[in-house]
Design a protein around this motif. Structure first.
Motif, PDB file in Angstrom:
ATOM      1  N   MET A 194      -2.101 -47.544 -19.872  1.00  0.00           N
ATOM      2  CA  MET A 194      -1.748 -46.480 -20.791  1.00  0.00           C
ATOM      3  C   MET A 194      -0.794 -47.053 -21.839  1.00  0.00           C
ATOM      4  O   MET A 194       0.144 -47.758 -21.510  1.00  0.00           O
ATOM      5  N   GLU A 195      -1.029 -46.740 -23.070  1.00  0.00           N
ATOM      6  CA  GLU A 195      -0.167 -47.208 -24.151  1.00  0.00           C
ATOM      7  C   GLU A 195       1.129 -46.411 -24.161  1.00  0.00           C
ATOM      8  O   GLU A 195       1.184 -45.272 -23.707  1.00  0.00           O
ATOM      9  N   LEU A 196       2.170 -47.018 -24.720  1.00  0.00           N
ATOM     10  CA  LEU A 196       3.491 -46.406 -24.720  1.00  0.00           C
ATOM     11  C   LEU A 196       3.497 -45.046 -25.411  1.00  0.00           C
ATOM     12  O   LEU A 196       4.091 -44.092 -24.909  1.00  0.00           O
ATOM     13  N   ASP A 197       2.809 -44.925 -26.544  1.00  0.00           N
ATOM     14  CA  ASP A 197       2.821 -43.642 -27.246  1.00  0.00           C
ATOM     15  C   ASP A 197       2.168 -42.544 -26.414  1.00  0.00           C
ATOM     16  O   ASP A 197       2.673 -41.423 -26.362  1.00  0.00           O
ATOM     17  N   SER A 198       1.086 -42.854 -25.730  1.00  0.00           N
ATOM     18  CA  SER A 198       0.433 -41.872 -24.855  1.00  0.00           C
ATOM     19  C   SER A 198       1.339 -41.510 -23.686  1.00  0.00           C
ATOM     20  O   SER A 198       1.413 -40.344 -23.281  1.00  0.00           O
ATOM     21  N   MET A 199       2.029 -42.523 -23.142  1.00  0.00           N
ATOM     22  CA  MET A 199       2.923 -42.287 -22.027  1.00  0.00           C
ATOM     23  C   MET A 199       4.079 -41.369 -22.441  1.00  0.00           C
ATOM     24  O   MET A 199       4.429 -40.437 -21.715  1.00  0.00           O
ATOM     25  N   VAL A 200       4.642 -41.600 -23.606  1.00  0.00           N
ATOM     26  CA  VAL A 200       5.747 -40.766 -24.097  1.00  0.00           C
ATOM     27  C   VAL A 200       5.266 -39.332 -24.309  1.00  0.00           C
ATOM     28  O   VAL A 200       5.960 -38.377 -23.943  1.00  0.00           O
ATOM     29  N   GLU A 201       4.087 -39.153 -24.872  1.00  0.00           N
ATOM     30  CA  GLU A 201       3.552 -37.805 -25.063  1.00  0.00           C
ATOM     31  C   GLU A 201       3.351 -37.112 -23.713  1.00  0.00           C
ATOM     32  O   GLU A 201       3.616 -35.910 -23.588  1.00  0.00           O
ATOM     33  N   GLN A 254      11.613 -41.033 -10.697  1.00  0.00           N
ATOM     34  CA  GLN A 254      10.384 -41.781 -10.432  1.00  0.00           C
ATOM     35  C   GLN A 254      10.440 -43.111 -11.167  1.00  0.00           C
ATOM     36  O   GLN A 254      10.963 -43.185 -12.277  1.00  0.00           O
ATOM     37  N   LEU A 255       9.868 -44.131 -10.559  1.00  0.00           N
ATOM     38  CA  LEU A 255       9.795 -45.458 -11.156  1.00  0.00           C
ATOM     39  C   LEU A 255       8.392 -45.657 -11.712  1.00  0.00           C
ATOM     40  O   LEU A 255       7.402 -45.454 -11.020  1.00  0.00           O
ATOM     41  N   VAL A 256       8.329 -46.044 -12.986  1.00  0.00           N
ATOM     42  CA  VAL A 256       7.061 -46.382 -13.625  1.00  0.00           C
ATOM     43  C   VAL A 256       7.165 -47.834 -14.056  1.00  0.00           C
ATOM     44  O   VAL A 256       8.024 -48.180 -14.863  1.00  0.00           O
ATOM     45  N   GLU A 257       6.327 -48.683 -13.488  1.00  0.00           N
ATOM     46  CA  GLU A 257       6.348 -50.105 -13.863  1.00  0.00           C
ATOM     47  C   GLU A 257       5.176 -50.405 -14.772  1.00  0.00           C
ATOM     48  O   GLU A 257       4.061 -49.973 -14.524  1.00  0.00           O
ATOM     49  N   LEU A 258       5.458 -51.155 -15.840  1.00  0.00           N
ATOM     50  CA  LEU A 258       4.399 -51.534 -16.777  1.00  0.00           C
ATOM     51  C   LEU A 258       3.996 -52.971 -16.553  1.00  0.00           C
ATOM     52  O   LEU A 258       4.759 -53.782 -16.153  1.00  0.00           O
ATOM     53  N   GLU A 266      13.380 -49.028 -25.694  1.00  0.00           N
ATOM     54  CA  GLU A 266      14.104 -47.757 -25.771  1.00  0.00           C
ATOM     55  C   GLU A 266      14.058 -47.209 -27.198  1.00  0.00           C
ATOM     56  O   GLU A 266      13.825 -46.007 -27.404  1.00  0.00           O
ATOM     57  N   ASP A 267      14.268 -48.062 -28.188  1.00  0.00           N
ATOM     58  CA  ASP A 267      14.222 -47.631 -29.587  1.00  0.00           C
ATOM     59  C   ASP A 267      12.843 -47.080 -29.958  1.00  0.00           C
ATOM     60  O   ASP A 267      12.743 -46.070 -30.671  1.00  0.00           O
ATOM     61  N   ILE A 268      11.803 -47.725 -29.482  1.00  0.00           N
ATOM     62  CA  ILE A 268      10.440 -47.254 -29.766  1.00  0.00           C
ATOM     63  C   ILE A 268      10.217 -45.882 -29.138  1.00  0.00           C
ATOM     64  O   ILE A 268       9.658 -44.977 -29.768  1.00  0.00           O
ATOM     65  N   ILE A 269      10.667 -45.708 -27.900  1.00  0.00           N
ATOM     66  CA  ILE A 269      10.529 -44.402 -27.236  1.00  0.00           C
ATOM     67  C   ILE A 269      11.264 -43.341 -28.038  1.00  0.00           C
ATOM     68  O   ILE A 269      10.736 -42.256 -28.284  1.00  0.00           O
ATOM     69  N   ASP A 270      12.494 -43.647 -28.455  1.00  0.00           N
ATOM     70  CA  ASP A 270      13.261 -42.687 -29.264  1.00  0.00           C
ATOM     71  C   ASP A 270      12.506 -42.303 -30.532  1.00  0.00           C
ATOM     72  O   ASP A 270      12.445 -41.124 -30.896  1.00  0.00           O
TER      73      ASP A 270
END
Length: 80
Positions: free
Chosen positions: A1-8, A76-80, A29-33
């Motif tokens: 899963m891509e980061l943007d999809s995960m954040v959504e 919860q722990l999510v490992e990439l 972290e900056d990208i998530i923000d």
């Protein structure tokens, strides 16, 4: 899963906090923000974030478990 999809998905699931550990954690972290804020028109989009450079996963999990008030809850722990 891509980061943007995960954040959504985090936003849809009501995730209150995301902590990032590992190489380039500050950049992630900056990208998530940036993804959460988007164009800034929806003030309902908010997730507390932190980065934990030089720390272990256990350190970051301990930090997450220590959060209180609206940020307290299941961890919860999510490992990439």
């Amino acid at each position: 899963m891509e980061l943007d999809s995960m954040v959504e998905q985090f936003l849809a699931d009501g995730v209150a906090f995301v902590g990032v550990v590992g190489e380039d954690c500050s950049r992630v972290e900056d990208i998530i923000d940036e993804l959460v804020v988007g164009d800034g028109t929806d003030d309902g989009r908010y997730i507390l974030t932190s980065s934990h450079a030089g720390e272990t996963i256990d350190d970051a999990l301990e930090f997450a478990r220590s959060l209180s008030n609206e940020y307290a809850g299941e961890v919860q722990l999510v490992e990439l």
